[in-house]
Design a protein around this motif. Sequence first.
Motif, PDB file in Angstrom:
ATOM      1  N   ALA A  52       0.435  -0.908   0.163  1.00  0.00           N
ATOM      2  CA  ALA A  52      -0.440  -0.142  -0.329  1.00  0.00           C
ATOM      3  C   ALA A  52       0.888   1.333   0.170  1.00  0.00           C
ATOM      4  CB  ALA A  52      -1.071   0.166   1.337  1.00  0.00           C
ATOM      5  N   ASN A  53       1.777   1.211   1.244  1.00  0.00           N
ATOM      6  CA  ASN A  53       2.310   2.292   0.594  1.00  0.00           C
ATOM      7  C   ASN A  53       3.594   2.540  -0.065  1.00  0.00           C
ATOM      8  OD1 ASN A  53       3.947   4.358   2.545  1.00  0.00           O
ATOM      9  ND2 ASN A  53       6.203   3.605   1.478  1.00  0.00           N
ATOM     10  N   GLY A  54       3.858   1.390  -0.828  1.00  0.00           N
ATOM     11  CA  GLY A  54       4.072   1.123  -2.435  1.00  0.00           C
ATOM     12  C   GLY A  54       3.364   2.131  -3.142  1.00  0.00           C
ATOM     13  N   VAL A  55       2.093   2.071  -3.140  1.00  0.00           N
ATOM     14  CA  VAL A  55       1.246   2.487  -4.235  1.00  0.00           C
ATOM     15  C   VAL A  55       0.452   3.296  -3.941  1.00  0.00           C
ATOM     16  CG1 VAL A  55      -1.557   2.335  -4.665  1.00  0.00           C
ATOM     17  CG2 VAL A  55      -0.203   0.591  -4.664  1.00  0.00           C
ATOM     18  N   ALA A  56       1.019   3.882  -2.580  1.00  0.00           N
ATOM     19  CA  ALA A  56       1.153   5.306  -2.521  1.00  0.00           C
ATOM     20  C   ALA A  56       2.055   6.320  -2.759  1.00  0.00           C
ATOM     21  CB  ALA A  56       0.658   6.011  -0.608  1.00  0.00           C
ATOM     22  N   VAL A  57       3.312   5.838  -2.871  1.00  0.00           N
ATOM     23  CA  VAL A  57       3.659   6.974  -2.821  1.00  0.00           C
ATOM     24  C   VAL A  57       4.227   6.305  -4.796  1.00  0.00           C
ATOM     25  CG1 VAL A  57       7.017   7.079  -3.094  1.00  0.00           C
ATOM     26  CG2 VAL A  57       5.472   6.012  -1.592  1.00  0.00           C
ATOM     27  N   PHE A  58       4.033   5.611  -5.333  1.00  0.00           N
ATOM     28  CA  PHE A  58       4.131   5.902  -6.764  1.00  0.00           C
ATOM     29  C   PHE A  58       2.714   7.389  -7.523  1.00  0.00           C
ATOM     30  CE2 PHE A  58       1.205   4.157 -10.586  1.00  0.00           C
ATOM     31  CZ  PHE A  58       2.069   4.345 -11.713  1.00  0.00           C
TER      32      PHE A  58
END
Length: 469
Positions: free
Chosen positions: A400-406
């Motif tokens: 989820a953090n990766g999606v948000a940072v993406f």
Amino acid sequence: MSAHTIQGESTRRQVDRRLFTIRSIATLGGLLFGYDTGVISGALPFLKNPVSEGGLALGSFEESVVTTALTVGAAVGALAGGRLSDRYGRKKNIMTVAVIFLVGALGCALAPSYWILVAFRFILGLAVGGASATVPVYLSEISPVEIRGTMVSRNELMIVTGQLVAYVSNAVIATAWPGAHAWRWMLVLATLPAIGLWIGIHLLPESPRWLAGKDRAQEMWKVLNEVRMPDAVEDEGRDILRRVDEERAAGKGTWADLRVPWIRRITLIGIGLAFLSQLTGVNGIMYYAPTILISTGLGTQPSIVATIANGVVSVISVYIGIVFFLKRFPRRRMIITGQTGCVASLIALGLVFLLPESTARSYLVLLFMLTFLFFMQCFIGVTFWLMLSEIFPMRVRGLANGVAVFSNWVGNVIVAFAFPNLIELIQGNAFFVFALINLGSLAFYVRFLPETKGHSLEELERIFEKRYS
């Protein structure tokens, strides 16, 4: 003083030193993030020079592509990095990122042509994105709850310090050695902290929460005993293991978990926070500050030197935010205060551009850029990366953090590509456009942003599950 008290103080000093070492080494990823995003501002004026003069003859479009290539790579790196850190560990992911930083920096500095420079800027972006998705989560998961805010926000301090180092080194090179290949020397300096990060990360422990999630409880207890006071280890370790069992019963930490209503809701809020923080336009100012000042009539070298002020104000602002405001104010209030100040500063910038061209106008533009950066870095910069590392549940934290940072880097791509073209087309009216966008962002924060201060990561999961289910 009793022997027990002396022993307790000795243990406290050992724990503090261990946490300081972890923070100092891990945040080299933030330093590289900042340097590699900031250095391009000073390199671009030299890259515009003809090939015969050592440049690559870049026009406005090519300039925006070179700048945007890193942010596109960062978007991909963030998405992949978040998932890989869930699978292989936070530490191993940071180690890989360090190698990519080194390869990308060398490739950019040695690039013989425009397209090769674009390719290596993309590779460098993979590292920047991977670091931005992994380092804050690693710091958040390894920090005691009482210092989690300042621990994670030190990464933001290192990001803006990296940008300041880039601006200063750019100015020194542009002034002292303004030769045909000055831009190559600017870009190659990023190899030094990359080597330091790769060496240093071998000395750090893995995240105890990641270890628990991989059924490596014995290693988790060992790490907690390194980074916690003895009286805190038992309760926190048991709470982590209890939450791992709860998470495991509920899901497996895959994309399918994002269909769970409360996880989907908090992930969408995180995406909104990450995306909108870029639409402030902050990186338009950080990447193109010399270009903006040159457009007001200031010379190339004075514009590059004046940009140092951006880095100085950013570092001071982040430091003030960490040591004063973050300890005293809720995260949500920090974001809303910063967003309000950004809107006012952008309106002021647009108004200053309506004045007749003069040296005074150039320095007024610089003044309000600095005002904008104060509100952005002091209130939003120190808070939004921290909140992204806090709000997602353990089983999908990396994903989820990766999606948000993406989504954060997607916003960065939009700003990096659009900003120079908007400045060329509509001059200072570009700042009015960003002011309107930021008003919409302010409304989003007021309506949806939750509070995270004062709770353990496990407590936050239970709060959000109850609130958003």
